[in-house]
Write a protein that holds these residues in place. Structure first.
Motif, mmCIF file in Angstrom:
data_model
loop_
_atom_site.group_PDB
_atom_site.id
_atom_site.type_symbol
_atom_site.label_atom_id
_atom_site.label_comp_id
_atom_site.label_asym_id
_atom_site.label_seq_id
_atom_site.Cartn_x
_atom_site.Cartn_y
_atom_site.Cartn_z
ATOM 1 N N VAL C 237 38.492 38.361 50.289
ATOM 2 C CA VAL C 237 37.603 37.711 49.323
ATOM 3 C C VAL C 237 37.002 36.462 49.957
ATOM 4 C CG1 VAL C 237 37.398 36.750 46.998
ATOM 5 C CG2 VAL C 237 39.089 38.530 47.469
ATOM 6 N N THR C 252 45.934 42.999 45.552
ATOM 7 C CA THR C 252 44.839 42.126 45.141
ATOM 8 C C THR C 252 44.726 42.120 43.625
ATOM 9 O OG1 THR C 252 43.669 42.810 47.108
ATOM 10 C CG2 THR C 252 42.393 41.645 45.462
ATOM 11 N N PRO C 256 47.083 38.665 42.375
ATOM 12 C CA PRO C 256 46.199 37.815 43.177
ATOM 13 C C PRO C 256 46.857 36.451 43.417
ATOM 14 C CG PRO C 256 45.371 38.003 40.925
ATOM 15 C CD PRO C 256 46.507 38.959 41.050
ATOM 16 N N THR C 261 39.989 34.813 43.070
ATOM 17 C CA THR C 261 40.168 36.262 43.015
ATOM 18 C C THR C 261 40.507 36.693 41.596
ATOM 19 O OG1 THR C 261 41.100 36.069 45.226
ATOM 20 C CG2 THR C 261 41.350 38.191 44.133
#
Lengths: 297, 352, 337
Positions: C237, C252, C256, C261
């Motif tokens: 990211v 992810t 996160p 994110t």
């Protein structure tokens, strides 16, 4: 093909064959009456100029084929000039001069302006700065003045006139091509080509030039009548093609002294010149509309 | 149910091109109820945007509305004079476009433009209108609204501009707001903010919202009812929960299966829709989706299906429907998405 | 035909394998007016392993497309290094760099802009092969037809022009061109963003099939986190020229370690009304600051919902460090996310 069941040839139906850019342009050009009329007239001029290479009603330089200042008649459709030469014959040969100057100049302009514009726009850097500086420098000077001075220095001849007009004419072309190149070089397909390992020459002549061709053709088409007018003007001033070679400009200049007794001496070359200029401009306008990608359809 | 505020009946909008006539909107009918949020979803060329523009009679050349009715408060909008239509636009029905940049005049201050929109339809003084413009900017949650009102559009960010557009749309407290892909040009975090704003305004002001979008997620978050369009026609309509839970048209079903989900925990192969959208110059005979449909039957090649009630409130235009596809063709376990793969009907494949 | 609906998760290459691409401290500053620079990419390091798909997400202006072009060496770096198979690309010039282009290709976002409108599809796909004089004549045209077939196009379309094709078909042409030289790495720069939803799925599936068949490595750049997560093994990211998180694509979403994110994830609408209505948006205050003068310390601190101000977030730049196994994030308070 990877044999996953869900992978399929996806693309069977294709959009119906549309016209390519060029055939689309041709279609639009054909619908444009003025441009079409201009093109027909220009074809006629070319035919006349070619005919004049092998045949004219009278030898164009022969003095006294009749009485000077004779009005148009069946023998001499456009009359006779101040020293008794056949005006129609001279007009036909004058078409050669006009076309040669017009087209010749633009060929030189293309030969110089296009490569310089491409190189300046694509490589940028010092070369671009120098060319741009030179072009801007001359932008403040009237082109006619430059051409007059050059013909004065080189002496009047057909070649020198072409050189004199092209000496400044290439700048407009280079400016146009540079601008086109600048915007095209940022386009994805140029970057794609670079990523695919294309060398600069391939990018410039394989991708940039073909995509800039439309505007270049239009500019060159408008350049032809400008050059013809230039030549006519210089011939009118006595700096054109040397006698006895006739030019529409010098014919008008010769006739101007007799405008009260034989107006046809001025009218004939003036009309020929105007129609030719108009025809080129109509064709140029038509090409511009036809090749403008924003007006597709 | 309440009486609809807007009734669209058999709307037909065509574009006459050099190559022929494109029926961009081909017999679209729907009702819009006061205060509801209706989604019109479809891919490019489905006719969703042209439908929205037709409601306001803003179809660009060479498009023409050639048939149907748009009934608003007992008036057929398609029969009004241009002057009467101008009155309706902006006052009763507001439109929010995808690109606020091109809908705002770059040389006029933002607040002034909103005030002008008001003065066009209301009697009030300039300073009153300007004050109200600032209020509206505050309402769409533009910070420092007073100073923002004095900014020119280019001084605002994309999200701010869209907010300003929405403020302008709200200037005359319209009964209907038509939003044509209002968040497509924006980043996702900004998109989320704008969608929240639209949802709040829908609740607070009670204006009916027509949301045109290609994004199923946007519909899921904002709308109560949805129309799914394909190739100029509505193929399915119904309450949002029902359409997402139990779509009955194979197109809706496939579309939902082809979207990767951000909350997916396993990697599943996407079920794409094979082929490309039909060319509306020469739309397929029969059902327009049949050249791409895994569940098509013989009838789909020849007969045009009409919207029929398949569940309470839910209508679909399909000869098969997903209930049958599931029961008879094993739709849920289908991996091969080629046209006719589930039904085995290959005849007349890709005929003109 | 019915079969198992699930396809195996692509196997990430072993952690021990040497990186195909290695990027070290990459910086790209563009001049912007007098005395100012846009810090498009500002000190970025990462690896791409052979055979993996590394996703790169971020919002507009974060520098993700610039980063893609830097990896490809389509634009020169301001500083930093890019290695391809251990060879430092950033030191190569001219012909040597050109030769390296055989090993990496790019697919662009806009299928209408990335194909030369004056060339036939056959010539477009053949161009890389012609540029490197790989083959000619009959062999060349056979290879072009084979490539068209591989990407799912009718091989007899090679004499058509790009404008005769739909967006998805054009993107397939771009993919065929990228495959022509059997590259190791393909950078997909928003390769599906301009396409319709149903067509996006076709292209994503095609890219996955091609990866399996030709052992390709992808750097998949997009703004749509759901697509990136779907296709990628790892997701990276970016925010304002910096990488703020790199993690396995499942992690992810599930955990996160950077507030940005998390906000990005919460902003993506899920096409399920029951789930979507119940979700809470992590609202970010303000707008993305200008990359000309990015904020001090952590670049996200001006919008961060959990920032500790003024210190450390506004004055100490958090390093991109391992928070868990192979999960990197650049945040002082990643445990609070």
């Amino acid at each position: 093909m990877a044999a996953t069941p869900a992978t399929v040839v996806a693309a069977e139906p294709i959009a119906p064959a549309q016209a390519s850019l060029w055939s689309d342009a041709w279609r639009k050009l054909r619908r444009n009456r003025l441009a079409l009329g201009g093109a027909v007239y220009l074809t006629l001029v070319v035919v006349v100029a070619l005919t004049a290479l092998v045949w004219t009603p009278y030898p164009m330089a022969e003095v006294g084929v009749g009485i000077p200042y004779s009005a148009p008649s069946l023998q001499h459709w456009l009359g006779l000039d101040t020293i008794g030469r056949d005006v129609l014959s001279r007009l036909m040969v004058g078409a050669q001069v006009s076309l040669l100057v017009g087209v010749g100049t633009q060929l030189v302009v293309l030969a110089i302006g296009v490569p310089i514009g491409l190189a300046a726009g694509y490589f940028r850097g010092v070369f671009d700065q120098v060319t741009t500086f030179v072009i801007n420098l001359f932008y403040g000077v009237p082109n006619l003045l430059v051409a007059l001075i050059l013909v004065f220095l080189l002496g009047p001849s057909l070649t020198n006139i072409i050189v004199a007009i092209a000496a400044t004419g290439w700048m407009d072309m280079a400016r146009l091509v540079r601008g086109q190149t600048l915007s095209l070089r940022e386009r994805d397909f140029i970057e794609a080509s670079r990523a695919a390992g294309a060398r600069p020459a391939k990018i410039l002549f394989g991708h940039v030039l073909p995509n800039a061709l439309g505007p270049i053709i239009v500019q060159a088409t408008f350049g032809v009548p400008a050059a013809i007018l230039f030549e006519a003007f210089m011939s009118f001033l006595g700096l054109g093609v040397p006698p006895p070679m006739p030019s529409w400009g010098s014919m008008a200049a010769d006739g101007i002294t007799a405008i009260r007794i034989a107006a046809n001496l001025v009218i004939a070359p003036a009309v020929a010149l105007s129609l030719t200029l108009m025809a080129f401009n109509f064709v140029g306008d038509g090409l511009r509309d036809a090749l403008d990608p924003r007006q597709r359809r | 149910m309440a009486t609809p505020i807007l009734q669209v009946k058999d709307l037909q909008t065509q574009f006459t091109t050099h190559d022929g006539v494109v029926r961009a909107v081909d017999g679209v009918s729907f009702d819009l109820y006061p205060g509801e949020s209706l989604g019109i979803v479809g891919e490019s060329g489905s006719g969703k945007s042209v439908t929205a523009l037709s409601l306001l009679r803003l179809v660009p050349n060479p498009g023409r509305i050639v048939g149907g009715q748009v009934l608003f408060r007992n008036d057929d909008l398609l029969q009004l004079s241009d002057e009467e239509m101008r009155e309706i636009r902006g006052r009763d029905i507001a439109m929010i476009f995808q690109d606020p940049q091109s809908s705002l005049n770059p040389v006029l201050r933002t607040g002034f433009q909103i005030a002008e929109a008001m003065l066009a339809h209301q009697r009030s003084t300039r300073s009153q209108a300007l004050r109200r413009a600032v209020e509206l900017l505050r309402r769409v949650r533009i910070p420092a609204a007073e100073s923002r009102a004095k900014d020119y559009p280019h001084q605002l960010s994309g999200g701010m501009r869209q907010r300003a557009m929405i403020a302008m749309g709200l200037a005359n407290a319209p009964a209907i707001v038509v939003a044509d892909e209002p968040t497509t040009a924006l980043d996702v975090t900004v998109q989320a903010q704008i969608l929240e704003l639209l949802a709040d305004l829908n609740h607070e002001l009670g204006a009916a919202v027509v949301m045109i979008t290609h994004n199923m997620g946007v519909v899921a978050g904002l709308c109560t009812r949805v129309l799914v369009m394909y190739a100029g026609q509505i193929v399915e309509q119904g309450p949002v929960e029902q359409i997402f839970e139990d779509p009955q048209h194979p197109y809706t079903w496939s579309l939902l299966k082809s979207i990767p989900r951000v909350d997916a925990v396993r990697h599943e192969r996407l079920r794409s829709i094979e082929g490309i959208a039909p060319d509306l110059l020469r739309p397929p005979r029969g059902c327009r989706f049949h050249p791409r449909c895994p569940f098509r039957v013989e009838k789909c090649f020849s007969d045009d299906p009409h919207l029929i009630e398949v569940k309470p409130d839910q209508r679909a235009a399909c000869w098969v429907t997903m209930d049958r596809a599931r029961a008879e063709m094993g739709a849920d376990d289908l991996l091969d998405i080629r046209p006719g793969s589930a039904s085995g009907v290959q005849a007349g494949r890709l005929v003109e | 035909m019915t079969a198992e609906a699930l396809v195996d998760v692509p196997q990430p290459a072993g952690a021990s394998a040497p990186a195909l691409i290695r990027v070290e401290n990459l910086v790209k500053h563009f001049p912007a007016g007098i005395g100012q620079t846009v810090k498009a990419v500002d000190g970025v390091s990462f690896d791409i392993k052979p055979g993996e798909t590394l996703g790169l997400v971020g919002e507009s202006g974060c520098g993700k497309s610039t980063l893609g072009r830097l990896v490809m060496q389509l634009i020169p770096v301001s500083s930093g290094k890019v290695f391809l198979d251990g060879v430092e690309l950033t030191r190569l010039r001219g012909e040597k760099l050109r030769q390296k282009r055989r090993e990496m290709q790019i697919i662009f976002q806009d299928p209408f802009a990335s194909l030369d409108p004056r060339m036939t599809v056959g010539d477009i796909v053949a161009e890389p092969l012609v540029n490197f004089r790989v083959m000619r004549g009959r062999k060349l045209s056979q290879r072009v037809q084979e490539l068209l077939r591989i990407v799912g196009l009718n091989p007899n379309f090679n004499n058509r022009y790009p404008h005769e094709f739909s967006g998805g078909q054009r993107q397939r042409i771009g993919i065929a061109r990228a495959l022509a030289l059997n590259p190791k790495l393909i950078v997909c720069d928003e390769a599906i963003s301009a396409l319709d939803v149903s067509i996006q799925a076709q292209i994503v599936n095609l890219l996955e099939d091609l990866q399996r068949e030709f052992k390709l490595t992808y750097l998949f750049i997009a703004h749509d986190l759901s697509v990136v997560r779907h296709i990628s093994d790892r997701v990276m990211v970016m925010y304002l020229g910096k990488i703020i998180e790199i993690a396995d694509s499942v992690e992810t979403y599930s955990s996160p370690k950077h507030p940005y994110t998390k906000a990005l994830l919460s902003a993506i609408p899920i096409p399920n009304p029951k789930i979507q209505r119940g979700r809470r948006l992590v609202e970010l205050s303000g707008e993305i600051p200008s990359p000309i003068s990015p904020p001090s310390g952590c670049r996200f601190h001006t919008r961060c919902p959990i920032a500790h101000l003024p210190t450390p977030c506004a004055d100490v730049e958090p390093p991109l460090e391992e928070k868990r196994d192979a999960h990197l994030a650049a945040c002082h308070f990643s445990q609070d996310v």
